[in-house]
Design an enzyme around this catalytic site. Structure first.
Site, PDB file in Angstrom:
ATOM      1  N   ARG A  50       0.889  -1.188   0.110  1.00  0.00           N
ATOM      2  CA  ARG A  50      -0.144  -0.050  -0.127  1.00  0.00           C
ATOM      3  C   ARG A  50       0.935   1.340  -0.141  1.00  0.00           C
ATOM      4  O   ARG A  50       1.848   1.319   0.748  1.00  0.00           O
ATOM      5  CB  ARG A  50      -1.005   0.013   1.182  1.00  0.00           C
ATOM      6  CG  ARG A  50      -2.127  -1.007   1.076  1.00  0.00           C
ATOM      7  CD  ARG A  50      -2.751  -0.923   2.136  1.00  0.00           C
ATOM      8  NE  ARG A  50      -2.063  -1.545   3.652  1.00  0.00           N
ATOM      9  CZ  ARG A  50      -2.520  -1.721   4.666  1.00  0.00           C
ATOM     10  NH1 ARG A  50      -3.928  -1.511   4.942  1.00  0.00           N
ATOM     11  NH2 ARG A  50      -1.934  -2.128   5.799  1.00  0.00           N
ATOM     12  N   ASP A  52       1.028   5.624   0.245  1.00  0.00           N
ATOM     13  CA  ASP A  52       0.497   6.680   0.569  1.00  0.00           C
ATOM     14  C   ASP A  52       0.000   7.753  -0.232  1.00  0.00           C
ATOM     15  O   ASP A  52       0.663   7.725  -1.412  1.00  0.00           O
ATOM     16  CB  ASP A  52       1.414   7.468   1.933  1.00  0.00           C
ATOM     17  CG  ASP A  52       1.722   6.578   3.088  1.00  0.00           C
ATOM     18  OD1 ASP A  52       0.760   5.668   3.227  1.00  0.00           O
ATOM     19  OD2 ASP A  52       2.655   6.830   3.743  1.00  0.00           O
ATOM     20  N   ARG A 197      10.630   7.379   3.529  1.00  0.00           N
ATOM     21  CA  ARG A 197      10.781   9.015   3.453  1.00  0.00           C
ATOM     22  C   ARG A 197      11.384   9.178   4.872  1.00  0.00           C
ATOM     23  O   ARG A 197      12.142  10.565   4.880  1.00  0.00           O
ATOM     24  CB  ARG A 197       9.440   9.528   3.618  1.00  0.00           C
ATOM     25  CG  ARG A 197       8.578   9.398   2.217  1.00  0.00           C
ATOM     26  CD  ARG A 197       7.093   9.435   2.400  1.00  0.00           C
ATOM     27  NE  ARG A 197       6.763  10.834   2.663  1.00  0.00           N
ATOM     28  CZ  ARG A 197       5.516  11.231   3.051  1.00  0.00           C
ATOM     29  NH1 ARG A 197       4.776  10.431   3.094  1.00  0.00           N
ATOM     30  NH2 ARG A 197       5.521  12.506   3.509  1.00  0.00           N
TER      31      ARG A 197
END
Length: 266
Positions: A50, A52, A197
């Protein structure tokens, strides 16, 4: 009942992530509608990883079950005819019923593409990260070595992460440069929420000279997200590959990895 696996790509700039939402503005929502249209019945999709809001996929794998028989071209060209321009199915094939896009995967690869120059890119807005100050590639290469292997990655884990354990095995972590372009590649069995990130943000801190390469190892050992730099922008992050056992007879022997891409010259 047939199980169909799809290989797809998408630009995440126009979507609020993969996971279905009530408002319907996610990749899973639009893909489900398109596949259901071709199947003539409602389907449920499962994906390999998945993503974001704002995160892209050069490689995403999804599967669904259906009672109808369609040629592979229908699951590709037919589905694409019902998808927005930011999403495309590249291939489709039938697999055994015990295949699962997420749980059958051996590993995943993420890539962060960063433009390092004083002025941001207008042409690649939303598709690459950007940092204005010069970055030291040697310092970042020294720092990224501390991330290799199996560790508790709590220092790079989002507060809302739902994983049962913060321990991950980072099998590959590297940084390469070509002119103003920096490409960060990470491969692991699985990743924590915002892990990539957050690691890129810490590496940029090292690259700009705010911290030493050794600091990254210290930060990892502290297991404290509050001591780490802010989460870096999603714009340059791509799900770039998924690996499966070769017994599934998927493309490239199951190691489905996107080549380096964009205007990096690599």
């Amino acid at each position: 009942m047939a199980r169909i696996v799809l290989g797809l790509e998408y630009c995440g700039a126009a979507f609020e992530g993969w996971q279905t939402q009530r408002h319907g503005r996610t990749v899973q929502d639009c893909l489900t509608r398109a596949v259901s249209e071709i199947a003539g019945q409602s389907v449920q999709l499962q994906c390999a990883g998945r993503t974001d809001t704002g995160v892209h996929a050069a490689v995403q794998i999804a599967h669904f079950d259906t009672m109808v028989c369609r040629p592979a071209s229908a699951w590709v060209r037919g589905v694409n005819a019902h998808l927005p321009e930011g999403v495309a199915v590249n291939w489709a094939q039938e697999v055994a019923e015990d295949f699962h896009a997420r749980f059958s995967a051996l590993g995943r690869r993420y890539r962060y593409v960063l433009l390092n120059r004083p002025v941001r890119s207008a042409l690649l807005h939303g598709r690459v990260g950007w940092f204005h100050s010069p970055l030291d590639i040697a310092a970042m290469r020294a720092a990224v070595q501390y991330l290799h292997g199996e560790h508790d990655f709590s220092s790079f884990r989002a507060a809302q992460c739902q994983a049962n354990s913060p321990v991950r095995n980072l099998r590959e972590a590297c940084v390469i440069q070509s002119g103003p372009w920096f490409v960060f590649d990470f491969e692991a069995n699985a990743f924590l929420h915002h892990m990539i990130r957050n690691m890129v943000g810490a590496l940029v801190y090292v690259g700009k000279g705010a911290c030493s390469p050794e600091w990254l190892g210290e930060l990892l050992a502290m297991r404290n997200r509050r001591l780490a730099p802010p989460t870096f922008a999603p714009d340059g992050l791509y799900l770039a590959g998924v690996e499966y056992p070769d017994r599934w007879n998927l493309p490239d022997g199951g190691r489905i990895i996107a080549p380096l891409f964009l205007s990096t010259g690599l």
